[in-house]
Design a protein around this motif. Structure first.
Motif, PDB file in Angstrom:
ATOM      1  N   ARG A  34      36.475  13.659  44.522  1.00 31.22           N
ATOM      2  CA  ARG A  34      35.299  14.436  44.119  1.00 31.22           C
ATOM      3  C   ARG A  34      35.657  15.587  43.187  1.00 31.22           C
ATOM      4  O   ARG A  34      34.781  16.353  42.781  1.00 31.22           O
ATOM      5  N   LYS A  35      36.922  15.718  42.840  1.00 32.15           N
ATOM      6  CA  LYS A  35      37.337  16.897  42.078  1.00 32.15           C
ATOM      7  C   LYS A  35      36.660  16.967  40.712  1.00 32.15           C
ATOM      8  O   LYS A  35      36.498  15.967  40.021  1.00 32.15           O
ATOM      9  N   LYS A  36      36.302  18.177  40.362  1.00 29.01           N
ATOM     10  CA  LYS A  36      35.668  18.451  39.087  1.00 29.01           C
ATOM     11  C   LYS A  36      36.697  18.931  38.069  1.00 29.01           C
ATOM     12  O   LYS A  36      36.519  18.756  36.863  1.00 29.01           O
ATOM     13  N   TYR A  37      37.790  19.556  38.586  1.00 23.95           N
ATOM     14  CA  TYR A  37      38.780  20.178  37.713  1.00 23.95           C
ATOM     15  C   TYR A  37      40.175  19.580  37.905  1.00 23.95           C
ATOM     16  O   TYR A  37      40.451  18.908  38.898  1.00 23.95           O
ATOM     17  N   LYS A  38      41.037  19.876  36.948  1.00 26.06           N
ATOM     18  CA  LYS A  38      42.454  19.517  37.016  1.00 26.06           C
ATOM     19  C   LYS A  38      43.279  20.784  36.800  1.00 26.06           C
ATOM     20  O   LYS A  38      42.894  21.652  36.034  1.00 26.06           O
ATOM     21  N   GLY A  39      44.432  20.868  37.483  1.00 26.37           N
ATOM     22  CA  GLY A  39      45.328  21.997  37.260  1.00 26.37           C
ATOM     23  C   GLY A  39      44.819  23.305  37.819  1.00 26.37           C
ATOM     24  O   GLY A  39      45.091  24.369  37.258  1.00 26.37           O
ATOM     25  N   VAL A  40      44.114  23.244  38.947  1.00 23.06           N
ATOM     26  CA  VAL A  40      43.563  24.471  39.531  1.00 23.06           C
ATOM     27  C   VAL A  40      44.687  25.421  39.964  1.00 23.06           C
ATOM     28  O   VAL A  40      44.685  26.604  39.620  1.00 23.06           O
ATOM     29  N   GLY A  41      45.658  24.897  40.723  1.00 22.04           N
ATOM     30  CA  GLY A  41      46.748  25.733  41.218  1.00 22.04           C
ATOM     31  C   GLY A  41      47.575  26.335  40.099  1.00 22.04           C
ATOM     32  O   GLY A  41      47.894  27.532  40.111  1.00 22.04           O
ATOM     33  N   GLU A  42      47.913  25.521  39.104  1.00 24.22           N
ATOM     34  CA  GLU A  42      48.752  26.030  38.014  1.00 24.22           C
ATOM     35  C   GLU A  42      47.991  27.041  37.159  1.00 24.22           C
ATOM     36  O   GLU A  42      48.582  27.992  36.635  1.00 24.22           O
ATOM     37  N   THR A  43      46.683  26.881  37.017  1.00 22.76           N
ATOM     38  CA  THR A  43      45.889  27.850  36.259  1.00 22.76           C
ATOM     39  C   THR A  43      45.876  29.198  36.959  1.00 22.76           C
ATOM     40  O   THR A  43      46.026  30.250  36.318  1.00 22.76           O
ATOM     41  N   LEU A  44      45.721  29.180  38.294  1.00 21.84           N
ATOM     42  CA  LEU A  44      45.749  30.425  39.052  1.00 21.84           C
ATOM     43  C   LEU A  44      47.119  31.093  38.947  1.00 21.84           C
ATOM     44  O   LEU A  44      47.216  32.302  38.699  1.00 21.84           O
ATOM     45  N   VAL A  45      48.187  30.325  39.106  1.00 23.02           N
ATOM     46  CA  VAL A  45      49.529  30.901  39.036  1.00 23.02           C
ATOM     47  C   VAL A  45      49.812  31.461  37.642  1.00 23.02           C
ATOM     48  O   VAL A  45      50.406  32.544  37.501  1.00 23.02           O
ATOM     49  N   ALA A  46      49.385  30.770  36.589  1.00 24.57           N
ATOM     50  CA  ALA A  46      49.588  31.270  35.224  1.00 24.57           C
ATOM     51  C   ALA A  46      48.890  32.609  35.023  1.00 24.57           C
ATOM     52  O   ALA A  46      49.429  33.518  34.384  1.00 24.57           O
ATOM     53  N   GLN A  47      47.689  32.749  35.583  1.00 29.10           N
ATOM     54  CA  GLN A  47      46.967  34.016  35.471  1.00 29.10           C
ATOM     55  C   GLN A  47      47.673  35.123  36.241  1.00 29.10           C
ATOM     56  O   GLN A  47      47.745  36.271  35.789  1.00 29.10           O
ATOM     57  N   ILE A  48      48.210  34.784  37.402  1.00 25.97           N
ATOM     58  CA  ILE A  48      48.947  35.770  38.198  1.00 25.97           C
ATOM     59  C   ILE A  48      50.206  36.212  37.454  1.00 25.97           C
ATOM     60  O   ILE A  48      50.533  37.407  37.404  1.00 25.97           O
ATOM     61  N   LEU A  49      50.930  35.260  36.849  1.00 26.40           N
ATOM     62  CA  LEU A  49      52.128  35.612  36.090  1.00 26.40           C
ATOM     63  C   LEU A  49      51.788  36.525  34.917  1.00 26.40           C
ATOM     64  O   LEU A  49      52.532  37.456  34.603  1.00 26.40           O
ATOM     65  N   GLN A  50      50.675  36.247  34.266  1.00 26.61           N
ATOM     66  CA  GLN A  50      50.249  37.100  33.158  1.00 26.61           C
ATOM     67  C   GLN A  50      49.974  38.516  33.655  1.00 26.61           C
ATOM     68  O   GLN A  50      50.337  39.500  33.007  1.00 26.61           O
ATOM     69  N   LYS A  51      49.335  38.623  34.821  1.00 27.23           N
ATOM     70  CA  LYS A  51      49.033  39.918  35.420  1.00 27.23           C
ATOM     71  C   LYS A  51      50.310  40.670  35.790  1.00 27.23           C
ATOM     72  O   LYS A  51      50.377  41.899  35.703  1.00 27.23           O
ATOM     73  N   LEU A  52      51.350  39.936  36.193  1.00 30.18           N
ATOM     74  CA  LEU A  52      52.589  40.547  36.676  1.00 30.18           C
ATOM     75  C   LEU A  52      53.625  40.797  35.584  1.00 30.18           C
ATOM     76  O   LEU A  52      54.671  41.389  35.853  1.00 30.18           O
ATOM     77  N   THR A  53      53.369  40.337  34.382  1.00 32.77           N
ATOM     78  CA  THR A  53      54.338  40.516  33.295  1.00 32.77           C
ATOM     79  C   THR A  53      54.659  41.996  33.102  1.00 32.77           C
ATOM     80  O   THR A  53      53.764  42.824  32.966  1.00 32.77           O
ATOM     81  N   GLY A  54      55.955  42.315  33.118  1.00 34.17           N
ATOM     82  CA  GLY A  54      56.394  43.688  32.963  1.00 34.17           C
ATOM     83  C   GLY A  54      56.400  44.488  34.248  1.00 34.17           C
ATOM     84  O   GLY A  54      56.827  45.645  34.262  1.00 34.17           O
ATOM     85  N   LYS A  55      55.940  43.872  35.361  1.00 32.61           N
ATOM     86  CA  LYS A  55      55.850  44.598  36.631  1.00 32.61           C
ATOM     87  C   LYS A  55      56.814  44.064  37.688  1.00 32.61           C
ATOM     88  O   LYS A  55      57.024  44.712  38.715  1.00 32.61           O
ATOM     89  N   THR A  56      57.354  42.898  37.471  1.00 32.73           N
ATOM     90  CA  THR A  56      58.253  42.303  38.452  1.00 32.73           C
ATOM     91  C   THR A  56      59.284  41.448  37.725  1.00 32.73           C
ATOM     92  O   THR A  56      59.031  40.983  36.610  1.00 32.73           O
ATOM     93  N   GLU A  57      60.418  41.242  38.351  1.00 26.64           N
ATOM     94  CA  GLU A  57      61.488  40.482  37.706  1.00 26.64           C
ATOM     95  C   GLU A  57      61.508  39.024  38.131  1.00 26.64           C
ATOM     96  O   GLU A  57      61.950  38.154  37.390  1.00 26.64           O
ATOM     97  N   VAL A  58      61.039  38.768  39.342  1.00 28.92           N
ATOM     98  CA  VAL A  58      61.053  37.402  39.886  1.00 28.92           C
ATOM     99  C   VAL A  58      59.781  37.180  40.686  1.00 28.92           C
ATOM    100  O   VAL A  58      59.316  38.071  41.403  1.00 28.92           O
TER     101      VAL A  58
END
Length: 214
Positions: free
Chosen positions: A135-159
């Protein structure tokens, strides 16, 4: 009281506590993309507590997943009751154009062995949006969320570390490195120098190169 478990878990009022951090796109299951919001939920807001509590009650499709998502829900409630209970912890999600959550995660920053590290815990997608769902409407839901989190964390964390029930999924990009762990779930990490590569990897999937041969 009967809980209405649908994909459209909406807040109980229009006084949203959540903050929209970014607008992005997500791949559709068949073709094309759709706009979604990257949001941060506020544990002290009644509407957000209702949303995350509903997720905790409704999203688990098997015992392991049910425990996983209920842990996030209980942590969110704990953070709402005591601001010091979970220091440096944030709760992020993706929401569709109607404001319904399609993925959530808990993100906690800490210093470990002298290095600024961040853990993404309890990543969960709506039952209808799981990879195996018909029934899924979307693809790559988890990776999209993680990519947004990484963008938010850029410059704030090393790992950034993550634990996930879908271990094989995170090896697909080749940018998350396996880490030996005694935890129940496998652990992977990505270094800040690879954040942009992962974000680009996810974005490229949204704009495939079209061939003249179809």
């Amino acid at each position: 009281m009967k809980i209405n478990c649908t994909n459209n878990i909406n807040p109980v009022n229009l006084n949203f506590g959540k903050t929209v951090l970014n607008h992005t796109k997500i791949r559709m299951a068949r073709q094309g993309t759709e706009n979604v919001d990257f949001v941060e939920y506020d544990p002290k807001n009644r509407s957000d507590r209702h949303t995350i509590n509903s997720i905790g009650l409704c999203w688990g499709t098997n015992p392991a997943e049910s425990e996983h998502i209920r842990c996030l829900s209980s942590k969110f409630e704990m953070a709402g009751l005591d601001e010091e209970a979970l220091p440096d912890t944030h709760f992020y999600g993706l929401e569709d154009m109607w404001g319904s959550p399609i993925a959530v995660a808990q993100v906690t920053s800490k210093k470990k062995h002298g290095i600024n590290r961040t853990e993404i815990d309890y990543i969960q997608t709506a039952p209808d949006e799981k990879f195996s769902s018909q029934r899924k409407k979307y693809k790559g839901v988890g990776e999209t969320l993680v990519a947004q989190i990484l963008q938010k964390l850029t410059g704030k964390t090393e790992v950034v570390e993550l634990t996930s029930l879908a271990e094989n999924f995170w090896g697909e990009s080749g940018l998350f490195v396996s880490e030996t762990s005694d935890d129940i779930y496998p652990k992977r990490y990505i270094e800040q120098r690879h954040f942009d590569e992962y974000i680009e990897h996810v974005e490229n999937k949204k704009s495939p190169k079209f061939s003249l041969w179809g």
